[in-house]
Enzyme design. Structure first.
Site, short mmCIF file in Angstrom:
data_model
loop_
_atom_site.label_atom_id
_atom_site.label_comp_id
_atom_site.label_asym_id
_atom_site.label_seq_id
_atom_site.Cartn_x
_atom_site.Cartn_y
_atom_site.Cartn_z
N CYS A 32 0.85 -1.25 -0.03
CA CYS A 32 0.08 -0.08 0.07
C CYS A 32 0.90 1.30 -0.18
O CYS A 32 0.44 2.29 -0.46
CB CYS A 32 -0.86 0.26 1.27
SG CYS A 32 -2.14 -1.36 1.26
N HIS A 83 -3.55 7.32 1.87
CA HIS A 83 -4.00 6.06 1.48
C HIS A 83 -5.34 5.81 1.99
O HIS A 83 -5.64 5.90 3.08
CB HIS A 83 -2.87 5.06 1.91
CG HIS A 83 -3.32 3.59 2.06
ND1 HIS A 83 -3.64 3.29 0.80
CD2 HIS A 83 -3.49 2.67 2.58
CE1 HIS A 83 -3.86 2.08 0.60
NE2 HIS A 83 -3.65 1.46 1.86
N ASN A 107 -10.06 -0.02 -0.64
CA ASN A 107 -8.83 -0.13 -0.34
C ASN A 107 -7.90 -0.44 -1.76
O ASN A 107 -8.06 -1.79 -1.99
CB ASN A 107 -8.00 -0.94 0.72
CG ASN A 107 -6.49 -0.85 0.92
OD1 ASN A 107 -5.96 -0.38 -0.15
ND2 ASN A 107 -6.10 -1.01 2.18
N1 ACO Z 1 -18.74 -8.49 8.09
C1 ACO Z 1 -19.75 -8.81 9.24
N2 ACO Z 1 -18.59 -8.99 10.17
C2 ACO Z 1 -17.66 -9.15 10.29
C3 ACO Z 1 -16.56 -8.82 9.02
C4 ACO Z 1 -17.41 -8.50 8.07
N3 ACO Z 1 -17.05 -8.46 6.66
N4 ACO Z 1 -15.46 -9.02 9.45
C5 ACO Z 1 -15.50 -9.31 10.72
N5 ACO Z 1 -16.64 -9.39 11.27
C6 ACO Z 1 -17.00 -9.67 12.82
C7 ACO Z 1 -15.99 -10.58 13.34
O1 ACO Z 1 -16.00 -11.92 13.08
C8 ACO Z 1 -16.11 -10.11 14.75
O2 ACO Z 1 -17.05 -10.91 15.22
P1 ACO Z 1 -17.15 -11.61 16.68
O3 ACO Z 1 -17.17 -10.16 17.80
O4 ACO Z 1 -18.44 -12.11 16.74
O5 ACO Z 1 -15.96 -12.29 16.78
C9 ACO Z 1 -16.50 -8.48 14.70
O6 ACO Z 1 -16.87 -8.48 13.53
C10 ACO Z 1 -15.15 -7.55 14.94
O7 ACO Z 1 -14.24 -8.22 14.60
P2 ACO Z 1 -12.78 -7.13 14.44
O8 ACO Z 1 -11.65 -7.73 13.54
O9 ACO Z 1 -12.63 -6.82 16.07
O10 ACO Z 1 -13.48 -5.71 13.98
P3 ACO Z 1 -12.67 -4.34 13.87
O11 ACO Z 1 -13.41 -3.53 14.61
O12 ACO Z 1 -11.40 -4.46 14.52
O13 ACO Z 1 -12.78 -4.08 12.38
C11 ACO Z 1 -11.38 -4.03 10.60
C12 ACO Z 1 -12.02 -4.69 11.56
C13 ACO Z 1 -12.38 -3.07 9.76
C14 ACO Z 1 -10.52 -4.92 9.37
C15 ACO Z 1 -10.20 -3.19 11.12
O14 ACO Z 1 -9.56 -3.84 12.12
C16 ACO Z 1 -9.30 -2.38 10.28
O15 ACO Z 1 -9.81 -1.75 9.60
N6 ACO Z 1 -8.26 -2.31 10.31
C17 ACO Z 1 -7.37 -1.84 9.68
C18 ACO Z 1 -7.02 -2.83 8.45
C19 ACO Z 1 -6.85 -2.23 7.07
O16 ACO Z 1 -7.19 -1.10 6.87
N7 ACO Z 1 -5.98 -2.96 6.22
C20 ACO Z 1 -5.73 -2.45 4.90
C21 ACO Z 1 -4.20 -2.88 4.51
S1 ACO Z 1 -3.07 -2.15 5.32
C22 ACO Z 1 -3.40 -0.42 5.20
O17 ACO Z 1 -3.72 -0.16 3.80
C23 ACO Z 1 -3.21 0.57 6.07
#
Ligand code: ACO
Length: 321
Positions: free
Chosen positions: A114, A248, A278
């Site tokens: 990224c 980004h 993304n």
């Molecule tokens: N739809 C529905 N539910 C979902 C999904 C989905 N697509 N994905 C995960 N869940 C559920 C999980 O299973 C979990 O359920 P549970 O509580 O019953 O176990 C719940 O949602 C919460 O999951 P978390 O992973 O804790 O959710 P979080 O609030 O951390 O959000 C996310 C996840 C959006 C991925 C967040 O952590 C994030 O944005 N991280 C940054 C990742 C990123 O941007 N990566 C891109 C590449 S790196 C970069 O570009 C910077």
């Protein structure tokens, strides 16, 4: 007079097919509500089989060349930032060169996921200022849909495909136009937090994206705020001097939290994550092109670019348009 890399033109290209969260929810156990609330994403473009990293990159490059008023034969350097090349080799940059019909020049890919576009801009800036070329095409192009595990809802809802391109031209300038500073970082000890579980030298397969989302989120806000502070200090300017931040586009919450940390108002941040999701190395040049074409970013503006990605890698650049 100072020799600088000047932004001469921008372009972008998106695959024909656009997929909404609701359409995605028909094949993946997710919902529009969950995706919008956690990420701000509403749509992503997904490449058809005939649309590849090189074809999308070349389409974006054609737009950037037209905006700069240049021909493919004027280009002396092509850099493609990508984590999803058409082939393991040759570099997608050489495929872009062939599609454009550009004659003998320097062409290679940069792999920093990224942050790839920021790495590519920094390399091009150095090469232009040391006389390696007069005009450079710097492209971020990705077909991340090809490396997503469509059974893994924690990753597949986050990414999209697309390409963005800029032309940078070496010019002797009397004012402060052009790229004023770039900063790059990498911390390989975090390489297991965001990676692809395959590759030519390990599994012999292409593999799929794996990510520890919460850890990525935490590091992203800290690293991005810190590198933005570094580049602004390099040019002796403060947050209030910035006209536009082109971040980004990974997650609206990361973008908002980073802007807040720096005291930057939301109306000076270019946001496309809702429309594109993304697109990895393509996200910054795609957003930049959009804001240039709709007239928000104009001549004289101070613009800051930033990105963070797998590795971890991260970087930022400051330029006067
Ligand atoms: N739809 C529905 N539910 C979902 C999904 C989905 N697509 N994905 C995960 N869940 C559920 C999980 O299973 C979990 O359920 P549970 O509580 O019953 O176990 C719940 O949602 C919460 O999951 P978390 O992973 O804790 O959710 P979080 O609030 O951390 O959000 C996310 C996840 C959006 C991925 C967040 O952590 C994030 O944005 N991280 C940054 C990742 C990123 O941007 N990566 C891109 C590449 S790196 C970069 O570009 C910077």
């Amino acid at each position: 007079m100072t020799l600088r890399a000047i932004l001469a033109g921008t372009g972008s290209a998106l695959p024909r097919t656009r997929v909404s969260n609701a359409e995605l929810a028909e094949r993946v156990d997710t919902s529009d509500e969950w995706i919008v609330e956690r990420t701000g994403i509403r749509f992503r473009h997904i490449a058809e089989p005939d649309e590849t990293t090189a074809t999308l990159g070349a389409a974006a490059a054609k737009e950037a060349l037209a905006a700069a008023g240049l021909q493919p034969s004027d280009i002396g350097l092509i850099i493609v930032a990508t984590a999803t090349p058409d082939n393991t080799f040759p570099a997608s940059a050489t495929k872009v060169q062939a599609i454009l019909g550009a004659p003998d020049c320097i062409a290679f890919d940069v792999a920093a996921v990224c942050s790839g576009f920021l790495y590519a801009v920094s390399v091009a800036d150095s090469m232009l200022r040391t006389g390696a070329a007069k005009h450079a095409l710097v492209i971020g192009s990705e077909t991340f849909s090809r490396i997503l595990d469509w059974e893994d809802r924690t990753t597949c809802v986050l990414f999209g495909d697309g390409a963005g391109a800029i032309v940078l031209s070496a010019e002797d300038v009397a004012d402060d136009r052009g790229i004023l500073a770039t900063r790059l970082h990498a911390e390989g000890k975090y390489c297991d937090m965001l990676y692809v579980d395959g590759g030519p030298s390990t599994t012999g397969t292409v593999g799929h994206v794996r990510m520890q989302g919460r850890e990525v989120f935490r590091h992203a806000v800290t690293n991005l705020a810190s590198v933005l502070g570094e580049v602004m200090a390099d040019v002796g300017l403060a947050a209030e001097d910035i006209d536009w931040v082109v971040p980004h586009q990974a997650n609206k919450r990361i973008i908002d939290a980073t802007a807040k940390k720096l005291g930057l108002p939301a109306d000076r941040v270019v946001l496309t994550v809702d429309q594109h999701a993304n697109t990895s190395a393509a996200s910054v040049p795609l957003a930049l092109d959009l804001a240039v074409r709709d007239g928000r970013i104009k001549r004289g503006d101070l613009v800051v670019l930033e990105a963070m990605g797998g590795g971890f890698t991260w970087g930022a650049a400051v330029l006067r348009i």
